[in-house]
Design a protein around this motif. Structure first.
Motif, PDB file in Angstrom:
ATOM      1  N   HIS A 174       0.855  -1.193   0.000  1.00 33.31           N
ATOM      2  CA  HIS A 174       0.000   0.000   0.000  1.00 33.31           C
ATOM      3  C   HIS A 174       0.890   1.242   0.000  1.00 33.31           C
ATOM      4  O   HIS A 174       1.628   1.482   0.966  1.00 33.31           O
ATOM      5  N   PRO A 175       0.840   2.045  -1.062  1.00 34.66           N
ATOM      6  CA  PRO A 175       1.797   3.141  -1.181  1.00 34.66           C
ATOM      7  C   PRO A 175       1.325   4.423  -0.497  1.00 34.66           C
ATOM      8  O   PRO A 175       0.342   5.029  -0.919  1.00 34.66           O
ATOM      9  N   LEU A 202       6.151   7.104   0.846  1.00 41.61           N
ATOM     10  CA  LEU A 202       6.833   5.945   0.267  1.00 41.61           C
ATOM     11  C   LEU A 202       6.982   6.106  -1.236  1.00 41.61           C
ATOM     12  O   LEU A 202       8.055   5.853  -1.797  1.00 41.61           O
ATOM     13  N   ARG A 203       5.914   6.528  -1.901  1.00 41.87           N
ATOM     14  CA  ARG A 203       5.994   6.752  -3.351  1.00 41.87           C
ATOM     15  C   ARG A 203       7.060   7.788  -3.669  1.00 41.87           C
ATOM     16  O   ARG A 203       7.842   7.632  -4.609  1.00 41.87           O
ATOM     17  N   SER A 204       7.111   8.853  -2.865  1.00 43.68           N
ATOM     18  CA  SER A 204       8.099   9.900  -3.088  1.00 43.68           C
ATOM     19  C   SER A 204       9.515   9.379  -2.871  1.00 43.68           C
ATOM     20  O   SER A 204      10.434   9.702  -3.637  1.00 43.68           O
ATOM     21  N   ALA A 205       9.702   8.537  -1.855  1.00 42.48           N
ATOM     22  CA  ALA A 205      11.031   8.002  -1.562  1.00 42.48           C
ATOM     23  C   ALA A 205      11.510   7.078  -2.680  1.00 42.48           C
ATOM     24  O   ALA A 205      12.676   7.140  -3.094  1.00 42.48           O
ATOM     25  N   ASP A 226       6.788   6.977 -13.052  1.00 45.23           N
ATOM     26  CA  ASP A 226       6.047   5.846 -13.622  1.00 45.23           C
ATOM     27  C   ASP A 226       6.627   4.522 -13.137  1.00 45.23           C
ATOM     28  O   ASP A 226       5.887   3.574 -12.838  1.00 45.23           O
ATOM     29  N   GLU A 227       7.947   4.442 -13.077  1.00 47.01           N
ATOM     30  CA  GLU A 227       8.583   3.202 -12.635  1.00 47.01           C
ATOM     31  C   GLU A 227       8.275   2.926 -11.162  1.00 47.01           C
ATOM     32  O   GLU A 227       8.082   1.764 -10.774  1.00 47.01           O
ATOM     33  N   ALA A 228       8.250   3.970 -10.369  1.00 46.92           N
ATOM     34  CA  ALA A 228       7.900   3.788  -8.961  1.00 46.92           C
ATOM     35  C   ALA A 228       6.496   3.209  -8.831  1.00 46.92           C
ATOM     36  O   ALA A 228       6.258   2.299  -8.015  1.00 46.92           O
ATOM     37  N   ARG A 229       5.589   3.717  -9.630  1.00 44.43           N
ATOM     38  CA  ARG A 229       4.206   3.205  -9.595  1.00 44.43           C
ATOM     39  C   ARG A 229       4.172   1.712  -9.938  1.00 44.43           C
ATOM     40  O   ARG A 229       3.473   0.934  -9.285  1.00 44.43           O
ATOM     41  N   ILE A 230       4.931   1.321 -10.948  1.00 42.14           N
ATOM     42  CA  ILE A 230       4.948  -0.084 -11.360  1.00 42.14           C
ATOM     43  C   ILE A 230       5.542  -0.970 -10.269  1.00 42.14           C
ATOM     44  O   ILE A 230       5.002  -2.031  -9.941  1.00 42.14           O
ATOM     45  N   LEU A 231       6.658  -0.540  -9.685  1.00 39.98           N
ATOM     46  CA  LEU A 231       7.293  -1.350  -8.647  1.00 39.98           C
ATOM     47  C   LEU A 231       6.419  -1.450  -7.400  1.00 39.98           C
ATOM     48  O   LEU A 231       6.333  -2.514  -6.777  1.00 39.98           O
ATOM     49  N   LEU A 232       5.761  -0.368  -7.049  1.00 29.50           N
ATOM     50  CA  LEU A 232       4.868  -0.395  -5.899  1.00 29.50           C
ATOM     51  C   LEU A 232       3.697  -1.351  -6.129  1.00 29.50           C
ATOM     52  O   LEU A 232       3.228  -2.015  -5.207  1.00 29.50           O
ATOM     53  N   SER A 233       3.236  -1.439  -7.362  1.00 28.44           N
ATOM     54  CA  SER A 233       2.123  -2.343  -7.662  1.00 28.44           C
ATOM     55  C   SER A 233       2.578  -3.795  -7.753  1.00 28.44           C
ATOM     56  O   SER A 233       1.780  -4.717  -7.556  1.00 28.44           O
ATOM     57  N   ALA A 234       3.865  -4.003  -8.061  1.00 28.19           N
ATOM     58  CA  ALA A 234       4.372  -5.365  -8.247  1.00 28.19           C
ATOM     59  C   ALA A 234       4.843  -6.009  -6.949  1.00 28.19           C
ATOM     60  O   ALA A 234       4.821  -7.236  -6.820  1.00 28.19           O
ATOM     61  N   ALA A 235       5.310  -5.214  -5.995  1.00 24.62           N
ATOM     62  CA  ALA A 235       5.883  -5.758  -4.757  1.00 24.62           C
ATOM     63  C   ALA A 235       4.791  -6.202  -3.790  1.00 24.62           C
ATOM     64  O   ALA A 235       3.819  -5.489  -3.566  1.00 24.62           O
ATOM     65  N   ALA A 236       4.982  -7.385  -3.206  1.00 27.60           N
ATOM     66  CA  ALA A 236       3.992  -7.914  -2.271  1.00 27.60           C
ATOM     67  C   ALA A 236       4.285  -7.517  -0.828  1.00 27.60           C
ATOM     68  O   ALA A 236       3.388  -7.529   0.015  1.00 27.60           O
TER      69      ALA A 236
END
Length: 270
Positions: A4-5, A9-12, A27-37
């Motif tokens: 849950h971002p 956390l998203r900014s970091a 954009d990459e941060a958004r993808i990694l945040l959505s992919a990590a469990a």
């Protein structure tokens, strides 16, 4: 479930990726945040991406033609420009067409074609790289495709000879001397056989074009991607094989595709 971002956390994550030189850090941060469990998995992903691993290898997937395509470490990452090749091939597919995807990599082209053709196709795919074949089998599972490991046509059932309606061959076309000039993400993290096209970038294409008339049905077409600089030479390779070839270009994707057709009255080569 993804992490849950929070805003912090998203900014970091974005700041860490930007500091590592990622141009599209947000954009990459958004993808990694959505992919990590888990937070630990997110930390590992951010570390790997900041160290230069391709985003698609870190996240485990790439977006291609509106689809989420599984991409394992070391496997060639499908490029957006190849969506033009998928569209050109899909436009030629008729009901119950027999389609072959050589050098299939992740199977992204076959998956896109099956999704956009709008009707049933009989799809076969092959690649020399075992890791790519494993990806392709996952990505093409819903299409019912037969995915084989092997060197070009040698991986296909011989019963397909003279019957293929659409042959997609996204062969490697980077000249060997230019491999060193590729971005590190490709040069260091993708299988070299998926990139290296030989001295002039056309070695694998020559092999495919020479055998294509044996496999294409009358009126069947071979489609492949090339660069602007190689376009004339690539056309010459296709015509030397007895195919009728033409170019198409998409400015938005900076993509060039050759369509090379076996004349309807031409006998299959032996």
């Amino acid at each position: 479930m993804p992490v849950h971002p929070s805003v912090s956390l998203r900014s970091a994550v974005t700041s860490r990726l930007r500091a590592a030189g990622c141009v599209f850090a947000e954009d990459e941060a958004r993808i990694l945040l959505s992919a990590a469990a888990t937070p630990a998995e997110l930390a590992a992903m951010v570390h790997d991406r900041a160290a230069g691993r391709p985003l698609e290898h870190v996240a485990g997937w790439a977006e291609f033609a509106g689809l989420r395509i599984a991409v394992d470490p070391g496997v060639f990452v499908p490029r957006r420009r190849s969506e033009f090749l998928a569209r050109r091939a899909a436009a030629l597919v008729r009901e119950d067409a027999l389609v072959v995807d050589l050098c299939c990599g992740t199977g992204a082209l076959g998956a896109a074609l099956a999704a956009t053709a709008g009707h049933r196709v009989r799809l076969y795919a092959s690649d020399l790289d075992p890791a790519a074949v494993r990806c392709a089998r996952r990505n093409l599972a819903a299409t019912g495709a037969e995915v084989s490991e092997g060197d070009l046509f040698a991986a296909l059932p011989t019963a397909l000879r003279g019957r293929v309606d659409v042959l997609i061959a996204n062969v490697p076309y980077v000249p060997t001397a230019d491999i060193a000039l590729l971005p590190a993400e490709a040069r260091l993290h993708e299988a070299r056989p998926a990139l290296d096209g030989g001295a002039d970038g056309l070695d694998v294409l020559r092999r495919v074009a020479a055998d294509a008339p044996h496999w294409l049905a009358p009126g069947g077409a071979l489609l492949f991607e090339t660069s602007d600089q190689q376009a004339d030479a690539a056309l010459a390779v296709a015509t030397a094989a007895g195919l009728s070839a033409g170019l198409a270009h998409d400015d938005d994707l900076a993509a060039t595709v050759v369509t090379a057709t076996r004349p309807s009255g031409a006998p299959a080569r032996r």
